[in-house]
Design an enzyme around this catalytic site. Sequence first.
Site, PDB file in Angstrom:
ATOM      1  N   SER A 107      18.075  98.181 -36.145  1.00 22.41           N
ATOM      2  CA  SER A 107      17.669  98.314 -37.539  1.00 22.41           C
ATOM      3  C   SER A 107      17.064  97.031 -38.089  1.00 22.41           C
ATOM      4  O   SER A 107      17.442  95.920 -37.718  1.00 22.41           O
ATOM      5  CB  SER A 107      18.895  98.686 -38.392  1.00 22.41           C
ATOM      6  OG  SER A 107      18.582  98.626 -39.776  1.00 22.41           O
ATOM      7  N   TYR A 131      11.840  99.127 -42.044  1.00 18.95           N
ATOM      8  CA  TYR A 131      11.636  99.428 -43.444  1.00 18.95           C
ATOM      9  C   TYR A 131      10.416  98.623 -43.883  1.00 18.95           C
ATOM     10  O   TYR A 131      10.348  97.411 -43.626  1.00 18.95           O
ATOM     11  CB  TYR A 131      12.829  98.992 -44.288  1.00 18.95           C
ATOM     12  CG  TYR A 131      14.084  99.802 -44.089  1.00 18.95           C
ATOM     13  CD1 TYR A 131      14.149 101.131 -44.501  1.00 18.95           C
ATOM     14  CD2 TYR A 131      15.220  99.227 -43.520  1.00 18.95           C
ATOM     15  CE1 TYR A 131      15.318 101.865 -44.347  1.00 18.95           C
ATOM     16  CE2 TYR A 131      16.388  99.962 -43.352  1.00 18.95           C
ATOM     17  CZ  TYR A 131      16.424 101.279 -43.768  1.00 18.95           C
ATOM     18  OH  TYR A 131      17.570 102.008 -43.609  1.00 18.95           O
ATOM     19  N   THR A 157      11.320 104.178 -41.261  1.00 23.20           N
ATOM     20  CA  THR A 157      12.162 104.948 -42.178  1.00 23.20           C
ATOM     21  C   THR A 157      11.500 104.981 -43.548  1.00 23.20           C
ATOM     22  O   THR A 157      11.160 103.927 -44.102  1.00 23.20           O
ATOM     23  CB  THR A 157      13.566 104.345 -42.258  1.00 23.20           C
ATOM     24  OG1 THR A 157      14.172 104.379 -40.963  1.00 23.20           O
ATOM     25  CG2 THR A 157      14.435 105.121 -43.223  1.00 23.20           C
ATOM     26  N   LYS A 247      10.920 108.547 -39.769  1.00 22.57           N
ATOM     27  CA  LYS A 247      12.260 109.060 -40.008  1.00 22.57           C
ATOM     28  C   LYS A 247      12.505 109.233 -41.502  1.00 22.57           C
ATOM     29  O   LYS A 247      12.208 108.329 -42.295  1.00 22.57           O
ATOM     30  CB  LYS A 247      13.297 108.094 -39.417  1.00 22.57           C
ATOM     31  CG  LYS A 247      14.756 108.494 -39.601  1.00 22.57           C
ATOM     32  CD  LYS A 247      15.661 107.505 -38.855  1.00 22.57           C
ATOM     33  CE  LYS A 247      17.130 107.818 -39.044  1.00 22.57           C
ATOM     34  NZ  LYS A 247      17.593 107.444 -40.390  1.00 22.57           N
ATOM     35  N   HIS A 271      18.954 110.616 -44.194  1.00 22.81           N
ATOM     36  CA  HIS A 271      19.586 109.296 -44.164  1.00 22.81           C
ATOM     37  C   HIS A 271      21.109 109.411 -44.121  1.00 22.81           C
ATOM     38  O   HIS A 271      21.832 108.598 -44.703  1.00 22.81           O
ATOM     39  CB  HIS A 271      19.150 108.458 -45.361  1.00 22.81           C
ATOM     40  CG  HIS A 271      19.052 106.988 -45.074  1.00 22.81           C
ATOM     41  ND1 HIS A 271      17.855 106.352 -44.815  1.00 22.81           N
ATOM     42  CD2 HIS A 271      20.000 106.025 -44.979  1.00 22.81           C
ATOM     43  CE1 HIS A 271      18.076 105.057 -44.595  1.00 22.81           C
ATOM     44  NE2 HIS A 271      19.382 104.843 -44.677  1.00 22.81           N
TER      45      HIS A 271
END
Length: 374
Positions: A107, A131, A157, A247, A271
Amino acid sequence: MADAADVADLRRLARRRAPRMVFDYVDGAAEDERSMARAVAAFERVEFRPRVLRDVAEAPTSVEVLGRRIAMPVILGPTGFTRMMHRAGERAVARAAEQAAVPYVLSTMGTTTAADVAAAAPGGWNWFQLYVVRDRARSLEMLARATDAGMDVLVVTVDVPTAGARLRDVRHGLTVPPALRWRSVLQAARYPAWWFDFLTSEPLRFATVDGAPGDLAGITNMMFDPCVTIADLEWIRSAWQGRLLVKGVQRVDDAEDLASVGVDGLVVSNHGGRQLDRSPTPLELLPRVVDAVGDRTEVFLDGGVRSGADVAAAVAFGARACFVGRAYLYGLMAGGEPGVRRVLDLLHAELVRTLRLLGVAGVGGLGPDAVRLR
């Protein structure tokens, strides 16, 4: 750890071993947590339709994902602050994924660098989750580090234009790293092993986004860009030479728009219920997305997966593979790397057993005729 019969056992063990604020960070979701509950409940509504008198001596679980074969249709999804759950953090998860021959997604909000993940699991298929942040130069730096670490799949995402209201975290006053307030001092007395690890291991930090504030909502609202549109995917594509997944898809028309711009995969996901409460339930939405775009791009499912039977159901409804998050974090909290490995062993054993009981000779034989939602 070996005597854990399912993920629920590991969840109970995690609750006994981790401070409540840490456990609740993993276990909780947004607002009244309806979205998370519905995602799990959807799998409870699955009814299998088994065939009998079929040869199931062999029940292979491998599947091709993005042009590469993996051992089973499971991907260890991106989770933030992973070293908060256990000092081994992302390194432990990556090593467990490497051993199980499934992908692991680091992540943006991870607590271990891409280079360190690659060093911990050099033979693993390590992906990176992005992100899109307000500072585009920082985004490019993150992509460059992931590329340098050998990561060739990017998961963007798109469902976090602002922070969701995770009320358990608010009530705990959770910060990253956890602060030793009066309440957490009382918890330290109940969970001395976790606090010893926390206080004696490498300081907890955001390895990819240094300099972020300590409160969780503040991190999201300061860094993440609420102005991102589908046009930004073209900019990301120009900076990334590998495969690209998106995503956070929660509508069929959004899935069609993304397929039209040529992304390599879509992840139907809310999420984990951690952003918008009352959001669509991924398993219920999945078949419609597959019908709309499945011949143009690969479709994955994220949300509510707690067992190998859940994995089998999702694949039967059309998913190429499932992203798993909370399940492996329960294992990590319960026992570090061995706990994550136990989760993967359980998922594989449950998947094989489900295939055989369904009368299906392998994952490739799963299809809509094997399942229905009651």
